[in-house]
Design a protein around this motif. Structure first.
Motif, PDB file in Angstrom:
ATOM      1  N   THR A 251       0.871  -1.195   0.000  1.00 46.80           N
ATOM      2  CA  THR A 251       0.000   0.000   0.000  1.00 46.80           C
ATOM      3  C   THR A 251       0.901   1.236   0.000  1.00 46.80           C
ATOM      4  O   THR A 251       0.972   1.953   1.004  1.00 46.80           O
ATOM      5  CB  THR A 251      -0.881   0.013   1.267  1.00 46.80           C
ATOM      6  OG1 THR A 251      -0.006  -0.106   2.411  1.00 46.80           O
ATOM      7  CG2 THR A 251      -1.891  -1.113   1.300  1.00 46.80           C
TER       8      THR A 251
ATOM      9  N   GLY B 215       1.605   7.597  -0.525  1.00 48.72           N
ATOM     10  CA  GLY B 215       2.531   8.666  -0.925  1.00 48.72           C
ATOM     11  C   GLY B 215       3.983   8.238  -0.859  1.00 48.72           C
ATOM     12  O   GLY B 215       4.872   9.018  -1.188  1.00 48.72           O
ATOM     13  N   GLY B 216       4.252   7.025  -0.375  1.00 45.50           N
ATOM     14  CA  GLY B 216       5.625   6.507  -0.342  1.00 45.50           C
ATOM     15  C   GLY B 216       6.371   6.805   0.946  1.00 45.50           C
ATOM     16  O   GLY B 216       7.583   6.615   1.011  1.00 45.50           O
ATOM     17  N   GLY B 217       5.665   7.267   1.972  1.00 45.85           N
ATOM     18  CA  GLY B 217       6.320   7.614   3.242  1.00 45.85           C
ATOM     19  C   GLY B 217       7.042   6.429   3.873  1.00 45.85           C
ATOM     20  O   GLY B 217       8.242   6.496   4.159  1.00 45.85           O
ATOM     21  N   HIS B 218       6.326   5.322   4.077  1.00 43.79           N
ATOM     22  CA  HIS B 218       6.979   4.139   4.653  1.00 43.79           C
ATOM     23  C   HIS B 218       8.025   3.581   3.700  1.00 43.79           C
ATOM     24  O   HIS B 218       9.091   3.141   4.123  1.00 43.79           O
ATOM     25  CB  HIS B 218       5.944   3.043   4.955  1.00 43.79           C
ATOM     26  CG  HIS B 218       5.096   3.325   6.160  1.00 43.79           C
ATOM     27  ND1 HIS B 218       3.752   3.576   6.069  1.00 43.79           N
ATOM     28  CD2 HIS B 218       5.403   3.385   7.472  1.00 43.79           C
ATOM     29  CE1 HIS B 218       3.261   3.774   7.288  1.00 43.79           C
ATOM     30  NE2 HIS B 218       4.245   3.669   8.154  1.00 43.79           N
TER      31      HIS B 218
ATOM     32  N   ASP C 294       0.010   0.033  -5.408  1.00 42.70           N
ATOM     33  CA  ASP C 294      -1.164   0.789  -4.975  1.00 42.70           C
ATOM     34  C   ASP C 294      -2.223   0.666  -6.062  1.00 42.70           C
ATOM     35  O   ASP C 294      -1.898   0.609  -7.244  1.00 42.70           O
ATOM     36  CB  ASP C 294      -0.863   2.269  -4.716  1.00 42.70           C
ATOM     37  CG  ASP C 294      -1.840   2.872  -3.691  1.00 42.70           C
ATOM     38  OD1 ASP C 294      -1.432   3.171  -2.556  1.00 42.70           O
ATOM     39  OD2 ASP C 294      -3.043   2.997  -4.034  1.00 42.70           O
ATOM     40  N   GLN C 295      -3.486   0.620  -5.635  1.00 40.48           N
ATOM     41  CA  GLN C 295      -4.549   0.523  -6.633  1.00 40.48           C
ATOM     42  C   GLN C 295      -4.998   1.903  -7.111  1.00 40.48           C
ATOM     43  O   GLN C 295      -5.812   2.010  -8.011  1.00 40.48           O
ATOM     44  CB  GLN C 295      -5.729  -0.259  -6.080  1.00 40.48           C
ATOM     45  CG  GLN C 295      -6.399   0.357  -4.873  1.00 40.48           C
ATOM     46  CD  GLN C 295      -7.599  -0.454  -4.432  1.00 40.48           C
ATOM     47  OE1 GLN C 295      -8.227  -1.121  -5.232  1.00 40.48           O
ATOM     48  NE2 GLN C 295      -7.912  -0.417  -3.146  1.00 40.48           N
TER      49      GLN C 295
ATOM     50  N   GLY D 123      -2.323  -1.715  -8.993  1.00 48.87           N
ATOM     51  CA  GLY D 123      -3.264  -2.830  -8.872  1.00 48.87           C
ATOM     52  C   GLY D 123      -3.642  -3.071  -7.429  1.00 48.87           C
ATOM     53  O   GLY D 123      -3.146  -2.410  -6.515  1.00 48.87           O
ATOM     54  N   ASN D 124      -4.545  -4.034  -7.263  1.00 50.51           N
ATOM     55  CA  ASN D 124      -5.000  -4.403  -5.922  1.00 50.51           C
ATOM     56  C   ASN D 124      -4.019  -5.423  -5.341  1.00 50.51           C
ATOM     57  O   ASN D 124      -3.619  -6.353  -6.038  1.00 50.51           O
ATOM     58  CB  ASN D 124      -6.400  -5.024  -6.034  1.00 50.51           C
ATOM     59  CG  ASN D 124      -7.075  -5.097  -4.692  1.00 50.51           C
ATOM     60  OD1 ASN D 124      -6.562  -5.716  -3.755  1.00 50.51           O
ATOM     61  ND2 ASN D 124      -8.212  -4.448  -4.576  1.00 50.51           N
ATOM     62  N   PHE D 125      -3.680  -5.260  -4.075  1.00 48.88           N
ATOM     63  CA  PHE D 125      -2.726  -6.222  -3.493  1.00 48.88           C
ATOM     64  C   PHE D 125      -3.308  -7.630  -3.417  1.00 48.88           C
ATOM     65  O   PHE D 125      -2.599  -8.593  -3.198  1.00 48.88           O
ATOM     66  CB  PHE D 125      -2.166  -5.755  -2.148  1.00 48.88           C
ATOM     67  CG  PHE D 125      -3.175  -5.450  -1.051  1.00 48.88           C
ATOM     68  CD1 PHE D 125      -4.137  -6.353  -0.655  1.00 48.88           C
ATOM     69  CD2 PHE D 125      -3.114  -4.224  -0.380  1.00 48.88           C
ATOM     70  CE1 PHE D 125      -5.025  -6.075   0.367  1.00 48.88           C
ATOM     71  CE2 PHE D 125      -4.007  -3.918   0.647  1.00 48.88           C
ATOM     72  CZ  PHE D 125      -4.963  -4.851   1.014  1.00 48.88           C
TER      73      PHE D 125
ATOM     74  N   ASP E 233      -0.265  -1.030   4.976  1.00 51.31           N
ATOM     75  CA  ASP E 233      -0.790   0.057   5.822  1.00 51.31           C
ATOM     76  C   ASP E 233      -2.189   0.314   5.249  1.00 51.31           C
ATOM     77  O   ASP E 233      -2.338   0.996   4.247  1.00 51.31           O
ATOM     78  CB  ASP E 233       0.156   1.259   5.650  1.00 51.31           C
ATOM     79  CG  ASP E 233      -0.309   2.521   6.341  1.00 51.31           C
ATOM     80  OD1 ASP E 233      -1.180   2.439   7.224  1.00 51.31           O
ATOM     81  OD2 ASP E 233       0.214   3.599   5.992  1.00 51.31           O
TER      82      ASP E 233
ATOM     83  N   GLY F 185      -6.326   0.695   4.259  1.00 56.87           N
ATOM     84  CA  GLY F 185      -7.356   1.736   4.201  1.00 56.87           C
ATOM     85  C   GLY F 185      -7.025   2.884   3.270  1.00 56.87           C
ATOM     86  O   GLY F 185      -6.201   2.758   2.374  1.00 56.87           O
TER      87      GLY F 185
ATOM     88  N   HIS G 285      -6.777  10.872   0.336  1.00 62.41           N
ATOM     89  CA  HIS G 285      -8.133  10.541  -0.105  1.00 62.41           C
ATOM     90  C   HIS G 285      -9.171  11.371   0.656  1.00 62.41           C
ATOM     91  O   HIS G 285     -10.117  11.886   0.087  1.00 62.41           O
ATOM     92  CB  HIS G 285      -8.426   9.063   0.145  1.00 62.41           C
ATOM     93  CG  HIS G 285      -7.719   8.142  -0.801  1.00 62.41           C
ATOM     94  ND1 HIS G 285      -6.960   7.077  -0.380  1.00 62.41           N
ATOM     95  CD2 HIS G 285      -7.665   8.125  -2.149  1.00 62.41           C
ATOM     96  CE1 HIS G 285      -6.476   6.443  -1.429  1.00 62.41           C
ATOM     97  NE2 HIS G 285      -6.878   7.054  -2.516  1.00 62.41           N
TER      98      HIS G 285
HETATM   99  C1  LIG Z   1      -2.914   4.393   4.463  1.00 65.88           C
HETATM  100  S1  LIG Z   1      -2.425   4.641   2.818  1.00 65.88           S
HETATM  101  C2  LIG Z   1      -0.733   4.178   2.772  1.00 65.88           C
HETATM  102  C3  LIG Z   1       0.212   5.290   3.065  1.00 65.88           C
HETATM  103  C4  LIG Z   1       1.686   4.930   2.970  1.00 65.88           C
HETATM  104  N1  LIG Z   1       2.053   3.907   3.909  1.00 65.88           N
HETATM  105  C5  LIG Z   1       2.571   6.158   3.119  1.00 65.88           C
HETATM  106  O1  LIG Z   1       3.443   6.159   3.990  1.00 65.88           O
HETATM  107  O2  LIG Z   1       2.415   7.115   2.361  1.00 65.88           O
HETATM  108  C6  LIG Z   1      -3.149   3.266   2.050  1.00 65.88           C
HETATM  109  C7  LIG Z   1      -2.915   3.204   0.555  1.00 65.88           C
HETATM  110  O3  LIG Z   1      -3.205   1.879   0.175  1.00 65.88           O
HETATM  111  C8  LIG Z   1      -3.971   1.870  -0.998  1.00 65.88           C
HETATM  112  N2  LIG Z   1      -4.775   0.642  -0.925  1.00 65.88           N
HETATM  113  C9  LIG Z   1      -5.758   0.361  -0.044  1.00 65.88           C
HETATM  114  N3  LIG Z   1      -6.241  -0.859  -0.267  1.00 65.88           N
HETATM  115  C10 LIG Z   1      -5.516  -1.372  -1.304  1.00 65.88           C
HETATM  116  C11 LIG Z   1      -5.565  -2.613  -2.010  1.00 65.88           C
HETATM  117  N4  LIG Z   1      -6.444  -3.564  -1.697  1.00 65.88           N
HETATM  118  N5  LIG Z   1      -4.676  -2.808  -3.009  1.00 65.88           N
HETATM  119  C12 LIG Z   1      -3.778  -1.836  -3.348  1.00 65.88           C
HETATM  120  N6  LIG Z   1      -3.718  -0.633  -2.734  1.00 65.88           N
HETATM  121  C13 LIG Z   1      -4.581  -0.415  -1.726  1.00 65.88           C
HETATM  122  C14 LIG Z   1      -4.763   3.155  -0.986  1.00 65.88           C
HETATM  123  O4  LIG Z   1      -5.053   3.570  -2.293  1.00 65.88           O
HETATM  124  C15 LIG Z   1      -3.799   4.115  -0.267  1.00 65.88           C
HETATM  125  O5  LIG Z   1      -3.027   4.835  -1.179  1.00 65.88           O
END
Ligand SMILES: C[S@@+](CC[C@H](N)C(=O)[O-])C[C@H]1O[C@@H](n2cnc3c(N)ncnc32)[C@H](O)[C@@H]1O
Length: 294
Positions: A39, A42-45, A62-63, A87-89, A105, A107, A112
């Motif tokens: 997930t 923004g690429g923080g982790h 990321d989807q 894509g979806n994980f 991470d 949600g 969003h």
């Molecule tokens: C909480 S944010 C992650 C933030 C990230 N860890 C950071 O440090 O910037 C969750 C991200 O996961 C993506 N996401 C949520 N469910 C997903 C899924 N099933 N497959 C792919 N991406 C997903 C969302 O679009 C969102 O950008």
């Protein structure tokens, strides 16, 4: 550190990574290791993972197209050490024994919630959208305007843990069609008793959570991820999952504990310390669980 990260990403994809130090030490990043950020947001982790040891490689999923673009920009300096996957994980092709660590991470991101046009927040007027994947067709408006009353009551109860699900569903069916987030939030507020209307949380909070989960099929994606991801860890590799509500945390806790491949390293979930709570309100409900492949 987190504020610097926020500054780099800028207003385009504002997201302060939660429990970042705990994630990095929990994953025990190895030099030359290959990590999956399921997930990337923004690429923080991801940035912290890439910086935690030398020659780390990362696959970043990321989807959401906007998220992936923001992450590509934010992580550009790491060049071909990062592979981006839109894509979806839950539909990613996990190769056995390929990752030294995996992070999810869960949600939506603060991006969003802060982008009115994505329709996640009842605080701004916007189309009832709530899709993380802009390519899918189902939107929150489809659910609200087309599903029958019993189905709506059911999802509000199941995915929003909303006690007043039936009366809210009845009011929605009486007043629909709805076009915007605020119209819907007002109808929900009008369906609940006065004291509920001025409670700790806005009366639409639970219904919006339920809609978001349904529109993005979040719990099914999570269930698939929890089955598919662990075999892709190398022995000794770790998986770290951050959830934000009990409907996510329950399956995470259960599936990590019951996987024959994993040993859980966090008896109790790790939560944010005082300093982080003061700095980042989003960390309030975050729970981090970590397990290691046997
Ligand atoms: C909480 S944010 C992650 C933030 C990230 N860890 C950071 O440090 O910037 C969750 C991200 O996961 C993506 N996401 C949520 N469910 C997903 C899924 N099933 N497959 C792919 N991406 C997903 C969302 O679009 C969102 O950008």
């Amino acid at each position: 550190m987190e504020l610097e990260i926020q500054g780099i990403v800028g207003a385009e994809f504002l997201h302060v990574p939660v429990l970042s130090q705990e994630v990095i030490s929990g994953l025990a990043i190895r030099p030359g290791g290959h990590y999956l950020d399921a997930t990337v947001g923004g690429g923080g982790h991801s940035r912290l993972i890439l910086q935690a040891a030398t020659d780390v490689r990362l696959t970043a999923i990321d989807q959401d197209q906007d998220a992936l673009l923001a992450a590509q920009k934010h992580l550009a300096e790491f060049g071909d050490r990062v592979e981006f996957v839109l894509g979806n994980f839950s539909s990613y092709q996990y190769t056995p024994h390929s990752f030294d660590g995996i992070l999810a991470d869960l949600g939506v991101s603060s991006y969003h919630l802060d982008r009115p046009e994505r329709g996640f927040s009842f605080r701004h007027t916007a189309n009832l959208d709530m899709r993380m994947n802009q390519g899918q067709s189902l939107t929150a408006a489809d659910v609200i305007n087309q599903w029958d009353e019993a189905e709506l009551a059911d999802i509000f109860f199941k995915f929003g843990e909303e006690r007043l699900s039936r009366r809210i569903a009845r009011r929605i069916v009486e007043r629909r069609p709805f076009h915007t987030t605020t119209e819907l939030a007002e109808a929900i507020a009008s369906a609940v008793p006065r004291q509920y209307r001025y409670g700790r949380i806005h009366p639409a909070t639970r219904v919006f959570q339920a809609l978001r989960i349904v529109v993005n099929d979040e719990l099914r994606s999570l269930a698939t991820f929890l089955q598919q991801a662990p075999p892709s860890l190398v022995p000794g590799g770790r998986i770290a999952i951050i959830s934000f509500h009990s409907l996510e945390d329950r399956p995470v806790k259960h599936d990590l504990r019951n996987s024959p491949l994993l040993q859980v390293l966090t008896k109790k979930p790790i939560t944010a310390n005082e300093a982080e709570l003061a700095q980042n309100p989003r960390s309030r409900s975050a729970k981090l669980r970590i397990a290691q492949r046997l």
